[in-house]
Design a protein around this motif. Sequence first.
Motif, PDB file in Angstrom:
ATOM      1  N   ALA A 105       0.979  -1.142   0.024  1.00  0.00           N
ATOM      2  CA  ALA A 105       0.085   0.081   0.086  1.00  0.00           C
ATOM      3  C   ALA A 105       0.912   1.110   0.135  1.00  0.00           C
ATOM      4  O   ALA A 105       2.027   1.107   0.585  1.00  0.00           O
ATOM      5  N   VAL A 106       0.283   2.348  -0.511  1.00  0.00           N
ATOM      6  CA  VAL A 106       1.108   3.581  -0.535  1.00  0.00           C
ATOM      7  C   VAL A 106       0.773   4.247   0.755  1.00  0.00           C
ATOM      8  O   VAL A 106       1.274   5.426   1.157  1.00  0.00           O
ATOM      9  N   GLY A 107      -0.374   3.913   1.677  1.00  0.00           N
ATOM     10  CA  GLY A 107      -0.513   4.551   2.858  1.00  0.00           C
ATOM     11  C   GLY A 107      -1.729   5.716   2.872  1.00  0.00           C
ATOM     12  O   GLY A 107      -1.596   6.545   3.247  1.00  0.00           O
ATOM     13  N   LEU A 108      -3.053   5.387   1.828  1.00  0.00           N
ATOM     14  CA  LEU A 108      -4.030   6.369   1.828  1.00  0.00           C
ATOM     15  C   LEU A 108      -4.572   6.354   3.179  1.00  0.00           C
ATOM     16  O   LEU A 108      -4.820   5.539   3.898  1.00  0.00           O
ATOM     17  N   THR A 109      -4.945   7.685   3.435  1.00  0.00           N
ATOM     18  CA  THR A 109      -6.102   8.249   4.477  1.00  0.00           C
ATOM     19  C   THR A 109      -7.257   8.757   3.784  1.00  0.00           C
ATOM     20  O   THR A 109      -7.269   8.851   2.892  1.00  0.00           O
ATOM     21  N   VAL A 140      -6.208  11.870  -8.901  1.00  0.00           N
ATOM     22  CA  VAL A 140      -6.158  10.506  -9.783  1.00  0.00           C
ATOM     23  C   VAL A 140      -4.827  10.379 -10.386  1.00  0.00           C
ATOM     24  O   VAL A 140      -4.402   9.388 -10.174  1.00  0.00           O
ATOM     25  N   ASP A 141      -4.219  11.307 -10.566  1.00  0.00           N
ATOM     26  CA  ASP A 141      -2.839  11.203 -11.063  1.00  0.00           C
ATOM     27  C   ASP A 141      -1.759  10.741 -10.153  1.00  0.00           C
ATOM     28  O   ASP A 141      -1.021   9.937 -10.435  1.00  0.00           O
ATOM     29  N   ASP A 142      -2.129  11.125  -8.649  1.00  0.00           N
ATOM     30  CA  ASP A 142      -1.275  10.667  -7.820  1.00  0.00           C
ATOM     31  C   ASP A 142      -1.524   9.043  -7.519  1.00  0.00           C
ATOM     32  O   ASP A 142      -0.600   8.283  -7.164  1.00  0.00           O
ATOM     33  N   LEU A 143      -2.837   8.582  -7.748  1.00  0.00           N
ATOM     34  CA  LEU A 143      -3.227   7.334  -7.373  1.00  0.00           C
ATOM     35  C   LEU A 143      -2.744   6.414  -8.550  1.00  0.00           C
ATOM     36  O   LEU A 143      -2.186   5.205  -8.152  1.00  0.00           O
ATOM     37  N   GLU A 176       6.929  12.818  -5.336  1.00  0.00           N
ATOM     38  CA  GLU A 176       6.337  13.073  -3.847  1.00  0.00           C
ATOM     39  C   GLU A 176       5.039  12.653  -3.976  1.00  0.00           C
ATOM     40  O   GLU A 176       4.200  12.574  -4.946  1.00  0.00           O
ATOM     41  N   PHE A 177       4.591  12.150  -2.886  1.00  0.00           N
ATOM     42  CA  PHE A 177       3.211  11.733  -2.598  1.00  0.00           C
ATOM     43  C   PHE A 177       2.387  12.440  -1.583  1.00  0.00           C
ATOM     44  O   PHE A 177       2.966  12.789  -0.413  1.00  0.00           O
ATOM     45  N   PRO A 178       1.165  12.895  -1.644  1.00  0.00           N
ATOM     46  CA  PRO A 178       0.657  13.960  -0.648  1.00  0.00           C
ATOM     47  C   PRO A 178       0.353  13.318   0.742  1.00  0.00           C
ATOM     48  O   PRO A 178      -0.020  11.925   0.679  1.00  0.00           O
ATOM     49  N   ALA A 179       0.360  14.120   1.730  1.00  0.00           N
ATOM     50  CA  ALA A 179       0.061  13.600   3.132  1.00  0.00           C
ATOM     51  C   ALA A 179      -0.650  14.712   3.596  1.00  0.00           C
ATOM     52  O   ALA A 179      -0.874  15.709   3.276  1.00  0.00           O
ATOM     53  N   PRO A 180      -1.926  14.395   4.651  1.00  0.00           N
ATOM     54  CA  PRO A 180      -2.520  15.300   5.411  1.00  0.00           C
ATOM     55  C   PRO A 180      -1.766  16.551   5.736  1.00  0.00           C
ATOM     56  O   PRO A 180      -0.375  16.467   6.018  1.00  0.00           O
ATOM     57  N   ALA A 181      -2.257  17.421   6.035  1.00  0.00           N
ATOM     58  CA  ALA A 181      -1.557  18.792   6.706  1.00  0.00           C
ATOM     59  C   ALA A 181      -0.731  19.558   5.723  1.00  0.00           C
ATOM     60  O   ALA A 181       0.271  20.146   5.813  1.00  0.00           O
ATOM     61  N   GLY A 182      -1.028  19.248   4.269  1.00  0.00           N
ATOM     62  CA  GLY A 182      -0.267  19.724   3.115  1.00  0.00           C
ATOM     63  C   GLY A 182       1.111  19.294   3.245  1.00  0.00           C
ATOM     64  O   GLY A 182       2.104  19.743   2.339  1.00  0.00           O
ATOM     65  N   LYS A 183       1.380  18.096   3.792  1.00  0.00           N
ATOM     66  CA  LYS A 183       2.765  17.629   3.638  1.00  0.00           C
ATOM     67  C   LYS A 183       2.999  16.420   2.415  1.00  0.00           C
ATOM     68  O   LYS A 183       1.947  16.159   2.006  1.00  0.00           O
ATOM     69  N   HIS A 184       4.044  16.117   2.259  1.00  0.00           N
ATOM     70  CA  HIS A 184       4.432  15.032   1.383  1.00  0.00           C
ATOM     71  C   HIS A 184       5.454  14.067   1.750  1.00  0.00           C
ATOM     72  O   HIS A 184       6.135  14.441   2.672  1.00  0.00           O
ATOM     73  N   TYR A 185       5.434  13.160   1.110  1.00  0.00           N
ATOM     74  CA  TYR A 185       6.609  12.042   1.449  1.00  0.00           C
ATOM     75  C   TYR A 185       6.951  11.450   0.107  1.00  0.00           C
ATOM     76  O   TYR A 185       6.303  11.341  -0.910  1.00  0.00           O
ATOM     77  N   GLN A 186       8.219  10.781  -0.103  1.00  0.00           N
ATOM     78  CA  GLN A 186       8.735  10.239  -1.166  1.00  0.00           C
ATOM     79  C   GLN A 186       8.266   8.884  -1.425  1.00  0.00           C
ATOM     80  O   GLN A 186       8.327   7.904  -0.431  1.00  0.00           O
ATOM     81  N   ILE A 187       7.959   8.317  -2.703  1.00  0.00           N
ATOM     82  CA  ILE A 187       7.828   6.805  -2.879  1.00  0.00           C
ATOM     83  C   ILE A 187       8.844   6.665  -3.806  1.00  0.00           C
ATOM     84  O   ILE A 187       8.985   7.588  -4.918  1.00  0.00           O
TER      85      ILE A 187
END
Length: 372
Positions: free
Chosen positions: A118-122, A129-132, A217-228
């Motif tokens: 999993a990529v860790g969706l919340t 859709v592009d991110d997914l 870069e993949f989006p995370a809550p609170a406007g943050k991102h993390y790398q995949i």
Amino acid sequence: MKHVTAASALALAGGLTLVTPANARAAHDDTSPIGGSMLGRHGVVLDAGAKPLPKTESSAFVVADGDTGEVLAAKDPHGRYLPASTLKILTAVTLIPRLNKNKTIKPSAEACNVEGSAVGLTQHRIYKVDDLFRALMMVSGNDAAVALAETNGGMARTLADMNAEAKRLQALDTVAKTPNGLDKPGQSSSAYDLALIARAGLANPDFREYVGTKVAEFPAPAGKHYQIANHNRLLGSYPGMIGVKNGWTTKAMGSFAGAARRDGHTIIVTVMHNEGSFWGEVKDLLDWGFAARGRVTPVGALVGPVPKARPTKPVGGPPVAAPAPSQPAASGQDSPMVGAGALVVAVGLLGGVAWLVYGVRRRSRLRRDEGA
């Protein structure tokens, strides 16, 4: 034996020509395997004059020229195996044209809690859709696959679309029961089908971008991102590697579909049901393919999709293009048949009552021929 075709000169980024040589099965012919009669064999299929193939533990594989569609060598190409995450190739090929990649969605709890990779969706409306699609093809996100299915209208509709797309591509060994490849009874694919579907995907610029991205870069809550990072170990390590996708489950074992491009030529390699590490074997098969391309007699072909039906031609008249069911004529506009009827009536008025009667009868007959 050297084969030189116009299709082999096409660059991958510029478009692929799907060709069907004489020994490949036509869409309406059920008497021989898709791609040619030799591909119906369960063992190794190889030109007698070709150099020996590298050793492989895979139960099935295909080596094909990605530009011409020629199958250079194979083993049990139509054998049906569990595809694991290589099924995500079909998910992407099916849904990329259907979904707006800039649409933002909120995944369901079911999507966020799916088992496996999993990529860790919340449950936040922060994903495009592009991110997914990037998560689907780079890190094999099972959660991204379910979220994309939800965006497409639900699981049932997505599976129906995937199976319809497989039939359109003539990937008839493939049956999708999930959008992510998690093992399920009745789900299957083949080394031939994976090559066919991967080649169709590589003709799409968005697909090529997703499978060829190393880090994103993949989006995370609170406007943050993390790398995949892409799970394809050959991306960046094998010269010319384009992508595509690997997969593994305890039942499916290892599977892979990938393509590399060198000196203006593309080779596609797929392997299925490999009990060990297949990365070295894929490299060897790619090397063999580049050396054999244009020097061996093909054993079959990656066929093109089923052609669309052409408009019918009424007896004694010009072709009539029937409007697509999803695009009805606008209000106040005459259909082609109404225009033809008016012309016939005008001729009848000029020629007399007899011609008028004849015109009405002819118009009625034409309407029946067109299914009106």
